[in-house]
Design an enzyme around this catalytic site. Structure first.
Site, PDB file in Angstrom:
ATOM      1  N   HIS A   1      -6.386  -5.598  -1.301  1.00 37.45           N
ATOM      2  CA  HIS A   1      -5.658  -5.682  -0.031  1.00 37.45           C
ATOM      3  C   HIS A   1      -5.937  -4.467   0.833  1.00 37.45           C
ATOM      4  CE1 HIS A   1      -2.965  -3.345  -2.641  1.00 37.45           C
ATOM      5  NE2 HIS A   1      -2.496  -2.774  -1.537  1.00 37.45           N
TER       6      HIS A   1
ATOM      7  N   TYR B   1      -6.466   4.862  -5.072  1.00 35.08           N
ATOM      8  CA  TYR B   1      -6.064   5.451  -3.793  1.00 35.08           C
ATOM      9  C   TYR B   1      -6.264   6.958  -3.828  1.00 35.08           C
ATOM     10  CZ  TYR B   1      -3.586   1.224  -2.222  1.00 35.08           C
ATOM     11  OH  TYR B   1      -3.253  -0.041  -1.802  1.00 35.08           O
TER      12      TYR B   1
ATOM     13  N   TYR C   1      -5.632  -3.470  -8.275  1.00 35.27           N
ATOM     14  CA  TYR C   1      -4.972  -2.221  -8.636  1.00 35.27           C
ATOM     15  C   TYR C   1      -3.742  -2.510  -9.501  1.00 35.27           C
ATOM     16  CZ  TYR C   1      -1.729   1.578  -7.755  1.00 35.27           C
ATOM     17  OH  TYR C   1      -0.819   2.567  -7.907  1.00 35.27           O
TER      18      TYR C   1
ATOM     19  N   ARG D   1      -1.996  -5.669  -8.226  1.00 30.20           N
ATOM     20  CA  ARG D   1      -2.066  -6.069  -6.813  1.00 30.20           C
ATOM     21  C   ARG D   1      -3.415  -6.737  -6.557  1.00 30.20           C
ATOM     22  NH1 ARG D   1       0.399  -4.488  -2.708  1.00 30.20           N
ATOM     23  NH2 ARG D   1       0.288  -6.710  -2.412  1.00 30.20           N
TER      24      ARG D   1
ATOM     25  N   HIS E   1      -3.818  -2.372   3.878  1.00 30.94           N
ATOM     26  CA  HIS E   1      -2.556  -2.237   4.617  1.00 30.94           C
ATOM     27  C   HIS E   1      -2.849  -2.096   6.111  1.00 30.94           C
ATOM     28  CE1 HIS E   1       0.007  -1.323   1.021  1.00 30.94           C
ATOM     29  NE2 HIS E   1      -1.141  -0.891   0.530  1.00 30.94           N
TER      30      HIS E   1
END
Lengths: 209, 247
Positions: free
Chosen positions: B165, B113, B152, B162, B167
């Site tokens: 994905h 990120y 991640y 994770r 959001h």
């Protein structure tokens, strides 16, 4: 067997996670040049009618620790109690008042701050007036579904006393969690402090709306 | 009485099915332990404060707002599998929700990120910011172009990852419809191992967050596509004129 009602189910909620800012307030964390400005981050326009106010506070977890990654959204009526929304059929709201604001808490202090105006009263379902209030929605890492609450004003004691929610007797002991504290002024603008406690003895009332 | 209940914009919203959503307290997702209220929520019939919400116009959108391959790029396109994500925003009665604002954010192809509190060793992509937004059209449709995000690792269990994905934050027509969720990708085995996903009690509800590979929407030799529909709360209709707040 019976016929199916053929309704869809609402998409289930998931946490906003720790990096919610990337999508909601990218400039705030240094992702510049994608959007000219972050949505909802600007203070209330000077042209809006009404008494200017500041709403500030922190969000606490069940151990008393301050959240440094929460995001708050505020939704409220204008000074005459009208919402700038499709769902408002009673009249036209102040065209200079957005009604909606969004603020991440500060990454170090955890303090959030809204610069808005004091809302007018809005009717309850049965026509009785609700006391002036703002709706707050809180999301963060660890919060699986956004939490709704309301903030009421300490200098509206009579209106609060008559508010349809405040008259629900079973809540008497916890109602104070919905009322902000008056915390002086900044350049003549009243400051209201509204801390939100997610869990524990001082737990804020959250609504299933 | 009308002959048929008209699609109505005065009634309250259908109650949220909180057995379908994840509960606040999901201890395998450790951060939820101290961030979940212990008291019951206070049920509140929808008033105007909940049945109204902000309006966002298409005019606020920039030309590249829904193109994450280009909207942060300076020296070239973002690196990774090129995908289109598209779908509709509907209410629980299957009606399109036009004018809904969607904001989406994600990691890059390596699971990194662009955030100052993020320290995963996978590299930042200099041409990828990771945010975009759309407003649905009259039929409730939205679409955007991006890079498929990578898995991640995160400090929950000692070896938790994770699934890939994206959001999503969605504004319908009322604050009662406000929703944040996550989209997952068809076939990803990590979906069913993730404590955040598995906080959702019902497998059918999890499946609602898994986007299907949509070969018909791909651009040959260019970009794959996934379809992800989003459902917001529906509204009660007013079948009898004298019941202003719905049936």
């Amino acid at each position: 067997m019976v016929q199916s009602l053929s309704r869809l189910k609402e998409s289930p909620s998931q946490t906003a996670g720790p990096y919610v800012h990337i999508g909601t307030t990218p400039n705030f964390i240094g992702i510049n040049h994608v959007y000219a400005q972050d949505l909802g981050l600007a203070p209330c326009p000077a042209a809006a009618n009404g008494q200017r106010i500041i709403i500030t506070g922190q969000v606490f977890d069940g151990s008393g620790a301050v959240l440094r990654d929460a995001l708050l959204e505020l939704w409220q009526a204008d000074a005459d109690g009208l919402y700038p929304s499709r769902g408002e059929h009673r009249g036209a709201a102040d065209p200079n008042f957005p009604g909606w604001f969004r603020q991440p808490v500060d990454g170090v202090s955890g303090i959030y701050r809204f610069e808005t105006i004091k809302p007018g009263a809005v009717p309850f379902i049965d026509g009785r007036k609700m006391a002036p209030h703002v709706t707050l929605w809180i999301v963060a890492r660890g919060i699986n579904i956004g939490l709704h609450t309301r903030m009421y004003f300490p200098d509206e004691a009579a209106a609060n006393e008559a508010d349809p929610i405040f008259t629900r007797f079973e809540l008497r002991a916890r109602l104070a969690t919905l009322v902000a504290a008056r915390d002086g002024e900044e350049d003549g603008v009243p400051v209201y402090r509204f801390d939100i406690h997610l869990q524990g003895d001082k737990e804020t009332i959250f609504f299933d709306i | 009485m009308r002959n048929a209940p008209a699609p109505n914009h005065n009634g309250g919203f259908y109650q949220r099915d909180r057995a379908w959503h994840p509960p606040a307290f999901t201890p395998n997702y450790k951060t939820s332990v101290l961030r979940s209220p212990k008291h019951a929520l206070l049920s509140l019939n929808n008033t105007l404060s909940e049945m109204t919400g902000p309006v966002f116009g298409h005019a606020m959108l920039g030309e590249l707002d829904n193109d994450l391959i280009r909207n942060y790029a300076t020296t070239g396109d973002a690196i990774g599998p090129r995908i289109i994500v598209h779908g509709r925003v509907l209410d629980e009665d299957g009606r399109p929700v036009p004018g809904a604002l969607l904001e989406y954010w994600q990691a890059n192809a390596g699971g990194r990120y662009r955030h100052k509190k993020e320290s995963y060793l996978a590299a930042i992509d200099p041409n990828f910011g990771g945010c975009g937004r759309s407003i649905t059209d009259e039929e409730g449709r939205y679409w955007f172009r991006t890079i498929k995000p990578g898995a991640y690792p995160w400090p929950n269990g000692v070896n938790d990852w994770r699934p890939a994905h994206i959001h999503f934050s969605i504004f319908g027509h009322a604050f009662a419809q406000r929703l944040i969720t996550q989209m997952y990708f068809e076939g990803d085995p990590m979906i069913w191992q993730c404590p955040i996903v598995m906080g959702i009690p019902d497998k059918a509800a999890v499946a609602q967050l898994v986007a299907a590979l949509d070969r018909e929407a791909t651009i040959p030799m260019d970009t794959l596509a996934y379809k992800f529909d989003i459902v917001l709360r529906g509204r009660r209709s007013t079948m009898f004129e004298n019941r202003m707040e719905g049936n």
